[in-house]
Design a protein around this motif. Structure first.
Motif, short mmCIF file in Angstrom:
data_model
loop_
_atom_site.label_atom_id
_atom_site.label_comp_id
_atom_site.label_asym_id
_atom_site.label_seq_id
_atom_site.Cartn_x
_atom_site.Cartn_y
_atom_site.Cartn_z
N ARG A 222 0.85 -1.19 0.00
CA ARG A 222 0.00 0.00 0.00
C ARG A 222 0.88 1.24 0.00
O ARG A 222 2.01 1.21 0.46
CB ARG A 222 -0.89 0.03 1.25
N ASN A 223 0.31 2.34 -0.45
CA ASN A 223 0.99 3.63 -0.41
C ASN A 223 0.75 4.24 0.97
O ASN A 223 0.09 5.25 1.12
CB ASN A 223 0.49 4.54 -1.52
N GLY A 224 1.23 3.55 1.98
CA GLY A 224 1.00 3.92 3.36
C GLY A 224 0.96 2.66 4.20
O GLY A 224 1.37 1.59 3.75
N MET A 225 0.43 2.78 5.40
CA MET A 225 0.37 1.63 6.31
C MET A 225 -1.02 1.58 6.91
O MET A 225 -1.53 2.59 7.40
CB MET A 225 1.44 1.80 7.40
N GLY A 226 -1.62 0.41 6.87
CA GLY A 226 -2.97 0.26 7.39
C GLY A 226 -4.00 0.71 6.37
O GLY A 226 -3.67 1.12 5.26
N SER A 227 -5.25 0.64 6.75
CA SER A 227 -6.32 1.09 5.85
C SER A 227 -7.16 2.13 6.57
O SER A 227 -7.19 2.18 7.80
CB SER A 227 -7.19 -0.09 5.41
N GLY A 228 -7.79 2.95 5.79
CA GLY A 228 -8.60 4.02 6.35
C GLY A 228 -8.09 5.35 5.86
O GLY A 228 -8.12 5.63 4.66
N ASN A 229 -7.56 6.15 6.75
CA ASN A 229 -7.10 7.50 6.43
C ASN A 229 -5.75 7.45 5.71
O ASN A 229 -4.76 6.97 6.26
CB ASN A 229 -7.00 8.32 7.73
N ASP A 230 -5.72 7.97 4.48
CA ASP A 230 -4.50 7.93 3.67
C ASP A 230 -3.37 8.77 4.26
O ASP A 230 -2.21 8.35 4.24
CB ASP A 230 -4.79 8.40 2.24
N GLN B 169 0.32 7.34 5.44
CA GLN B 169 1.61 7.87 5.00
C GLN B 169 2.52 8.16 6.20
O GLN B 169 3.69 7.82 6.19
CB GLN B 169 1.41 9.16 4.19
N LEU B 170 1.96 8.78 7.21
CA LEU B 170 2.71 9.10 8.42
C LEU B 170 3.20 7.82 9.11
O LEU B 170 4.35 7.72 9.53
CB LEU B 170 1.86 9.92 9.38
N LEU B 171 2.32 6.83 9.19
CA LEU B 171 2.68 5.58 9.86
C LEU B 171 3.81 4.84 9.15
O LEU B 171 4.75 4.35 9.78
CB LEU B 171 1.46 4.67 9.99
N VAL B 172 3.73 4.75 7.82
CA VAL B 172 4.78 4.02 7.10
C VAL B 172 6.11 4.76 7.18
O VAL B 172 7.17 4.14 7.32
CB VAL B 172 4.37 3.70 5.64
#
Length: 115
Positions: free
Chosen positions: A13-21, A25-28
């Motif tokens: 994913r372009n980030g980490m987890g699902s939900g708020n994009d 991004q901040l999490l990854v």
């Protein structure tokens, strides 16, 4: 004690987890930054589907990914995915690879972590 020795991390994913994009991004970025501080690093990080966007121009995760690459972590992005998103010319870190490459890394890894 568990370690990252011979571990493959897969980012899809372009980030980490699902939900708020934005949160993803901040999490990854935080995850990868903290990973840089680990004594033992994974051998390989693969990127496919929207995960390939993380290694391309404009990604907030480029700096920690560059640091990981400098420390010897192989960064391999699915070339089919890069082509699909028309990003092949925007790769800033890591290398394009094939699905055969990704399958190889999965086969030889002792542990696979999916983000």
């Amino acid at each position: 004690m568990n370690s990252f020795k011979n571990t493959l991390i897969q980012i899809t994913r372009n980030g980490m987890g699902s939900g708020n994009d934005e949160l993803g991004q901040l999490l990854v970025k935080n995850y990868l930054t903290l990973l840089c501080e680990e004594e033992e690093l994974p051998k390989v990080i693969t990127f496919y589907n929207e995960g390939v966007k993380l290694i391309c121009t404009g990604s907030e995760a480029l700096e920690p990914l560059r640091q990981l690459a400098e420390k010897g972590v192989k960064l391999v992005a699915c070339k089919t995915c890069l082509n699909h998103f028309q990003l092949l010319d925007n790769v800033e870190v890591g290398i394009p690879g094939t699905m055969v490459d990704i399958m190889h890394f999965q086969k030889v890894a002792d542990k696979v972590v999916n983000l």
